[in-house]
Scaffold this active site. Structure first.
Site, mmCIF file in Angstrom:
data_model
loop_
_atom_site.group_PDB
_atom_site.id
_atom_site.type_symbol
_atom_site.label_atom_id
_atom_site.label_comp_id
_atom_site.label_asym_id
_atom_site.label_seq_id
_atom_site.Cartn_x
_atom_site.Cartn_y
_atom_site.Cartn_z
ATOM 1 N N TYR A 472 0.707 -1.076 -0.019
ATOM 2 C CA TYR A 472 -0.024 -0.061 -0.016
ATOM 3 C C TYR A 472 0.781 1.209 -0.013
ATOM 4 O O TYR A 472 0.991 2.007 -0.847
ATOM 5 C CB TYR A 472 -1.046 0.078 1.358
ATOM 6 C CG TYR A 472 -1.945 0.935 1.163
ATOM 7 C CD1 TYR A 472 -2.924 1.123 0.211
ATOM 8 C CD2 TYR A 472 -1.787 2.078 1.704
ATOM 9 C CE1 TYR A 472 -4.081 1.831 0.299
ATOM 10 C CE2 TYR A 472 -2.716 3.319 1.774
ATOM 11 C CZ TYR A 472 -3.627 3.284 1.054
ATOM 12 O OH TYR A 472 -4.720 4.267 0.987
ATOM 13 N N SER A 552 -6.467 1.310 -4.608
ATOM 14 C CA SER A 552 -6.485 2.603 -4.348
ATOM 15 C C SER A 552 -5.250 3.277 -4.537
ATOM 16 O O SER A 552 -4.455 3.356 -5.472
ATOM 17 C CB SER A 552 -7.040 2.850 -2.925
ATOM 18 O OG SER A 552 -7.594 4.144 -2.631
ATOM 19 N N ASP A 635 -18.010 4.711 -7.811
ATOM 20 C CA ASP A 635 -16.670 5.076 -6.856
ATOM 21 C C ASP A 635 -16.839 6.690 -6.874
ATOM 22 O O ASP A 635 -16.330 7.228 -7.821
ATOM 23 C CB ASP A 635 -15.437 4.389 -7.415
ATOM 24 C CG ASP A 635 -14.330 4.764 -6.518
ATOM 25 O OD1 ASP A 635 -14.405 5.315 -5.680
ATOM 26 O OD2 ASP A 635 -13.323 4.024 -6.784
ATOM 27 N N HIS A 670 -16.058 2.826 -3.722
ATOM 28 C CA HIS A 670 -14.423 2.609 -3.578
ATOM 29 C C HIS A 670 -14.337 1.242 -3.012
ATOM 30 O O HIS A 670 -13.238 0.683 -3.493
ATOM 31 C CB HIS A 670 -13.922 3.649 -2.957
ATOM 32 C CG HIS A 670 -12.639 3.847 -3.030
ATOM 33 N ND1 HIS A 670 -11.811 4.067 -4.412
ATOM 34 C CD2 HIS A 670 -11.308 3.507 -2.089
ATOM 35 C CE1 HIS A 670 -10.609 3.887 -4.012
ATOM 36 N NE2 HIS A 670 -10.328 3.569 -2.756
#
Length: 703
Positions: A472, A552, A635, A670
């Site tokens: 991430y 993301s 989203d 999302h």
């Protein structure tokens, strides 16, 4: 026994019906700070345009034709259903004499919220999201019971989007108030007073004349009184006018102190307090104008301020509300030498100090002077949810899990210590054949980075093992050991998994976060590339057996390293990503991330953004790895335009025969749809794709 992989992945073929024409290119060029920036797929930004809808429809048809034809997909989906339709509960919240908790049922698509009177009361349904709409499109986004347990505020949204509306329910009767309906609750939570007669919250405008990206700057804090129209709510704090700034209230458990937070992105915030028992009192600063973060809890007339001011791994101060000047603060928990003090709560009259030590949880119980009483009992190295409890009640609940330990909720006494299981997740897997390692490796600049590897104990170290690398690297978000049942689909078939603690996260403190943001964002990608190189060099896997996955900000991650090192991976799973970093701030919630990434409007930040922006670094004549791009039609956080433009660019530039697929999830935001069947369908597509690309045979092993 796991199904062994074949000796080498078979050559990929173009997706079925791959006579789909490449997306048209336009001669669109912007000049930014004297630099010409091409944007040939600008037309794909308008999701409402008929041509864009046709583009999506054609790609969705093409993607489904490819994924549905993959061998073993049905078997994978069956196994995923076994691993996904499970019974579990989260640690309960005590409100008055009532307990409130969320429970997932094996036979329901969405988890249900319950309440009960005391420990032994019969559970009663509070809110069942399965009944809110026929097609499952209405989602429950938050539940906030009052301290006395009489009322519950809750938020609903369409298609699991961020935009939501807050409602109020009488717990005993289950009746929804027809008056207390608050629109613009995207960032709202209810901070109740002790009497359960009012709560503070943040409201956004819903005026369509205000662009979505600008609305955070119009956020206001209100006091809502039960039974009163929200139109009459008392304005507590007015809009800042800055969409990069968040504001939010927090009322202390005893109702005396109102804290107001003003967040300047993810690296700093101002914190103010108002003593509501003092007539005419106003908000006073606790921390203001510092490059640091502050949070506070109140107990028995004192404030306990948790901050990373001059302490990147955080520390705790006791503060007299009548002497807020910094010189009067008393440090009671200093910064730890290695561990990060993540959170501070008060339960049963004691301090609960939650640490992250080498990316794993450790929890300390201390007295209100900061003196350690004991460590909270944990089953091993893993991650803790909570503990949760009240300042005036002895009982606390917390959840624990690790990569190979299913989630368990424990109950403990703050006075006596100890623990007893409150709920144990029963998962149809045998974790005993697997082990977890924590590896350390040098990044490009020599920085030592940690990574967890989950694999079979008898895995050969010859580079033949299929592997997925997760990451991430942003927004101070930690990636820690957690039990993810669906991962066992991959493990059971002879695969291995890795999770890397990249800079940009908060696993090692605020400096670790700052070293992976703005002008230092490339460090995150260097860390990830170094992780892949380390796994290959140590023969855990090879570049033909390695896949990468992120969503993301993690989608930005895998998009960036895919364009920087396309030779290093066989397959890429990229979900709900940011990929056009020159224009990201103009759409969705983009302006709220400027403090993390910077903006192309800033002359000093533009070169850094352009230097790694994945969309702008797709190069013609490059052999790219296989790509499965996942996005969602509703989203409203990261605009799907990023996925559309990147897929079009990669298809145009790619010289390999590996598939480039775009999957669009409908009625989803999302985080995807919040029904189990949607999750199963999405993961079946992901694993089918990975199995095809990594040379794995999709067969369900005997239990």
């Amino acid at each position: 026994m796991p199904t062994p992989p074949s000796s080498a992945p078979s050559a990929s073929t173009r997706p079925a019906a791959d006579d789909l024409p490449l997306a048209r290119r336009e001669d669109v060029v912007d000049t930014l700070h004297g630099v010409k920036v091409a944007d040939p797929y600008r037309w794909l930004e308008d999701g409402d345009a008929p041509e864009v809808k046709a583009f999506l429809e054609a790609h969705q048809k093409r993607t489904r034709a490819h994924l549905d034809a993959l061998p073993g997909r049905e078997a994978l989906e069956k196994r995923l259903e076994e691993l996904s339709y499970l019974e579990w509960v989260r640690p309960p919240l005590r409100r008055g004499k009532r307990l409130f908790f969320e429970r997932r049922h094996k036979d329901k698509e969405k988890s249900v919220w319950y309440w009960r009177e005391g420990e032994g009361g019969e559970p009663k349904v509070l809110i069942d999201p399965n009944l809110l709409s026929d097609d499952g499109s209405v989602s429950l986004k938050g539940v906030y019971p009052s301290w006395n347990g009489r009322w519950v505020a809750y938020k609903l949204s369409e298609n699991n989007a961020d935009e939501s509306t807050m409602f109020l329910m009488d717990v005993a009767t289950g009746k929804k108030s027809e008056i207390d309906t608050i629109v613009g609750a995207k960032y709202a939570s209810a901070s109740w007073n002790p009497e359960g007669t009012a709560f503070y919250y943040t409201r956004l405008p819903v005026d369509e004349a205000i662009p979505v990206a600008e609305r955070p700057g119009y956020a206001q804090i209100f006091l809502h009184r039960v039974g009163q129209s929200p139109e009459k709510d008392e304005l507590v704090y007015d809009k800042t006018g800055d969409p990069k700034t968040f504001i939010g209230p927090d009322l202390s458990h005893d109702g005396r102190f109102l804290f107001l937070y003003k967040f300047h992105g993810w690296t700093s915030n101002d914190l103010y307090v108002r003593d509501l028992k003092k007539r005419g009192s106003k908000l006073q600063p606790i921390g203001e104008g510092e490059d640091a973060k502050f949070s506070a809890v109140a107990h028995q007339g004192k404030l306990y301020v948790h901050t990373n001011l001059d302490a990147p791994r955080w520390r705790l101060f006791e503060v007299d509300p009548n002497a807020l000047d910094r010189a009067s603060w008393k440090e009671i928990v200093p910064q730890h030498e290695t561990a990060v003090l993540e959170e501070v709560t008060v339960i049963g009259g004691d301090l609960v100090l939650s640490y992250l030590d080498a990316a794993s949880s450790r929890v300390v119980v201390a007295d209100m002077a900061g003196k350690k009483i004991r460590d909270l009992e944990l089953p091993g190295i893993g991650s803790v949810i909570g503990p949760v409890g009240n300042p005036d009640h002895d009982t606390a609940f917390y959840g624990f899990s690790s990569f190979t330990t299913p989630s368990t909720v424990f109950e403990t006494s703050m006075k006596k210590g100890g623990k007893k299981p409150y709920f144990t997740l029963d998962v149809p897997v045998d974790p005993s054949p697997y082990l977890v390692e924590q590896l350390w490796f040098p990044s490009k600049d020599g920085t030592k980075v940690s990574m967890f590897v989950v694999r079979r104990k008898d895995m050969p170290r010859d580079g033949s093992t299929p592997m997925v690398l997760h990451g991430y690297g942003g927004f101070n978000i930690n990636k820690t050991p957690q039990f993810i049942p669906s991962w066992f689909v991959f493990l059971e078939h002879g695969g291995a998994l890795a999770l890397v603690n990249l800079r940009g996260g908060g696993e090692y403190g605020e400096q670790w976060h700052k070293d992976g943001m703005r002008e230092k964002k490339q460090n995150v990608f260097d860390d990830y590339i170094a992780a892949a190189e380390h796994l290959i060099a140590q023969k855990y896997t090879s570049n033909t057996r390695l896949a990468i996955e992120g969503g993301s900000n993690g989608g930005l991650l895998v998009g960036a390293v895919m364009t920087q090192r396309p030779d290093l991976y066989r397959a890429v799973i990229c979900a709900v990503p940011l990929l056009d970093m020159v224009r990201y701030h103009l759409f969705g919630s983009g302006k709220t991330w400027i403090s993390e990434y910077g903006s192309a409007d800033e002359p000093e930040m533009f070169p850094y953004l352009l230097a790694y922006s994945p969309y702008h670094h797709v190069k013609e004549g490059t052999a790219y790895p296989a790509l499965l791009m996942l996005t969602a039609d509703s989203d409203d956080r990261v605009d799907p335009l990023h996925a559309r433009k990147f897929v079009a660019a990669v298809r145009h530039a790619n010289t390999s025969d590996h598939p480039v697929l775009l999957r669009v999830e409908t009625h989803a935001g999302h985080g995807g749809g919040d029904m189990v069947k949607k999750t199963v369908a999405r993961e079946a597509d992901i694993y089918s794709f990975l199995f095809e690309q990594l040379g794995m045979s999709a067969k369900v092993p005997a239990p």
